[in-house]
Design a protein around this motif. Sequence first.
Motif, short mmCIF file in Angstrom:
data_model
loop_
_atom_site.label_atom_id
_atom_site.label_comp_id
_atom_site.label_asym_id
_atom_site.label_seq_id
_atom_site.Cartn_x
_atom_site.Cartn_y
_atom_site.Cartn_z
N THR A 39 9.79 26.86 -3.71
CA THR A 39 8.58 27.53 -3.24
C THR A 39 7.37 26.63 -3.47
OG1 THR A 39 9.52 29.70 -3.69
CG2 THR A 39 7.11 29.58 -3.54
N TYR A 40 7.33 25.98 -4.63
CA TYR A 40 6.25 25.04 -4.96
C TYR A 40 6.25 23.86 -3.98
CZ TYR A 40 3.76 21.41 -7.55
OH TYR A 40 2.91 20.39 -7.90
N GLN A 41 7.43 23.27 -3.77
CA GLN A 41 7.53 22.13 -2.85
C GLN A 41 7.14 22.53 -1.43
OE1 GLN A 41 11.57 20.82 -3.49
NE2 GLN A 41 10.93 19.32 -5.02
N ASP A 42 7.57 23.69 -0.99
CA ASP A 42 7.24 24.18 0.35
C ASP A 42 5.73 24.35 0.49
OD1 ASP A 42 8.10 25.30 3.00
OD2 ASP A 42 7.08 27.07 2.18
N ALA A 43 5.09 24.89 -0.54
CA ALA A 43 3.63 25.07 -0.50
C ALA A 43 2.92 23.72 -0.40
CB ALA A 43 3.16 25.83 -1.73
N LEU A 44 3.41 22.72 -1.12
CA LEU A 44 2.81 21.38 -1.05
C LEU A 44 2.95 20.78 0.35
CD1 LEU A 44 3.86 19.71 -4.42
CD2 LEU A 44 1.62 20.61 -3.80
N VAL A 45 4.11 20.93 0.94
CA VAL A 45 4.34 20.41 2.29
C VAL A 45 3.42 21.12 3.28
CG1 VAL A 45 6.01 20.28 4.20
CG2 VAL A 45 6.70 19.63 1.87
N ARG A 46 3.34 22.44 3.19
CA ARG A 46 2.47 23.20 4.10
C ARG A 46 1.01 22.79 3.93
NH1 ARG A 46 4.97 27.73 6.45
NH2 ARG A 46 7.08 28.00 5.67
N LYS A 47 0.58 22.58 2.68
CA LYS A 47 -0.79 22.15 2.44
C LYS A 47 -1.02 20.76 3.04
CE LYS A 47 -4.15 21.32 -1.21
NZ LYS A 47 -4.41 21.26 -2.63
N GLY A 48 -0.06 19.86 2.87
CA GLY A 48 -0.18 18.53 3.45
C GLY A 48 -0.25 18.56 4.96
N LEU A 49 0.57 19.39 5.58
CA LEU A 49 0.53 19.52 7.03
C LEU A 49 -0.80 20.07 7.51
CD1 LEU A 49 4.15 20.84 7.69
CD2 LEU A 49 3.24 18.58 8.25
N GLU A 50 -1.33 21.03 6.77
CA GLU A 50 -2.64 21.59 7.13
C GLU A 50 -3.73 20.53 6.99
OE1 GLU A 50 -5.42 24.12 8.56
OE2 GLU A 50 -3.25 24.41 8.57
N GLU A 51 -3.67 19.74 5.94
CA GLU A 51 -4.65 18.66 5.77
C GLU A 51 -4.55 17.65 6.92
OE1 GLU A 51 -7.08 18.35 3.29
OE2 GLU A 51 -6.47 20.42 2.93
N MET A 52 -3.32 17.37 7.36
CA MET A 52 -3.14 16.46 8.50
C MET A 52 -3.76 17.05 9.76
SD MET A 52 0.69 14.89 8.00
CE MET A 52 0.71 14.31 9.67
N ARG A 53 -3.53 18.34 10.00
CA ARG A 53 -4.10 19.00 11.18
C ARG A 53 -5.62 18.94 11.18
NH1 ARG A 53 -0.73 23.13 9.69
NH2 ARG A 53 1.31 22.83 10.52
N LYS A 54 -6.20 18.95 9.98
CA LYS A 54 -7.66 18.91 9.86
C LYS A 54 -8.18 17.47 9.87
CE LYS A 54 -8.06 23.20 7.23
NZ LYS A 54 -8.39 23.78 5.92
N GLY A 55 -7.27 16.51 10.01
CA GLY A 55 -7.68 15.12 10.06
C GLY A 55 -8.01 14.53 8.71
N ARG A 56 -7.53 15.15 7.66
CA ARG A 56 -7.82 14.67 6.31
C ARG A 56 -6.62 13.94 5.71
NH1 ARG A 56 -10.70 19.78 3.50
NH2 ARG A 56 -9.91 21.03 5.20
N ALA A 57 -6.04 13.06 6.50
CA ALA A 57 -4.89 12.30 6.04
C ALA A 57 -5.23 10.81 6.06
CB ALA A 57 -3.68 12.57 6.92
N VAL A 58 -4.58 10.07 5.20
CA VAL A 58 -4.77 8.62 5.13
C VAL A 58 -3.46 7.99 5.60
CG1 VAL A 58 -5.26 6.68 3.60
CG2 VAL A 58 -6.35 8.89 3.20
N SER A 59 -3.56 7.02 6.49
CA SER A 59 -2.35 6.37 7.01
C SER A 59 -1.67 5.55 5.91
CB SER A 59 -2.71 5.45 8.18
OG SER A 59 -3.43 4.31 7.70
N HIS A 60 -0.41 5.28 6.12
CA HIS A 60 0.36 4.46 5.18
C HIS A 60 -0.30 3.10 5.03
CE1 HIS A 60 3.76 2.74 3.07
NE2 HIS A 60 3.76 1.75 3.93
N GLU A 61 -0.71 2.53 6.13
CA GLU A 61 -1.34 1.21 6.10
C GLU A 61 -2.60 1.22 5.24
OE1 GLU A 61 -0.37 2.78 8.93
OE2 GLU A 61 1.41 1.55 9.33
N GLU A 62 -3.39 2.28 5.36
CA GLU A 62 -4.63 2.39 4.57
C GLU A 62 -4.31 2.55 3.08
OE1 GLU A 62 -8.56 2.44 3.50
OE2 GLU A 62 -7.67 1.82 5.41
N VAL A 63 -3.28 3.30 2.77
CA VAL A 63 -2.88 3.47 1.37
C VAL A 63 -2.48 2.12 0.79
CG1 VAL A 63 -1.16 4.48 -0.19
CG2 VAL A 63 -2.20 5.88 1.61
N VAL A 64 -1.65 1.37 1.52
CA VAL A 64 -1.22 0.05 1.05
C VAL A 64 -2.43 -0.86 0.86
CG1 VAL A 64 0.07 -2.03 1.67
CG2 VAL A 64 1.08 0.23 2.06
#
Length: 83
Positions: A47-72
């Motif tokens: 349930t905890y892991q599912d909530a984290l994934v859902r939160k991450g997907l929502e952040e991506m939909r809102k454009g609040r994600a950092v690309s892998h290249e940017e992280v590196v």
Amino acid sequence: MSRNEKTISFRAVAEKIEALDSLAAAQERPRSYLINEAIANYIELHTYQDALVRKGLEEMRKGRAVSHEEVVKRLKRTGRARQ
């Protein structure tokens, strides 16, 4: 059995049941107690892991994600990137 309990049946590898019974005996608990604890832990973790994934997907939909290249790139700047 109380009204909020149900009986289920499933197959498991004999060695796992034997290990479960050994643990139950060592803890002086019935097998069903350990199975219920394992189910509760599984549900809590997933349930905890599912909530984290859902939160991450929502952040991506809102454009609040950092690309892998940017992280590196950021990790390299701080000297914490894998070599």
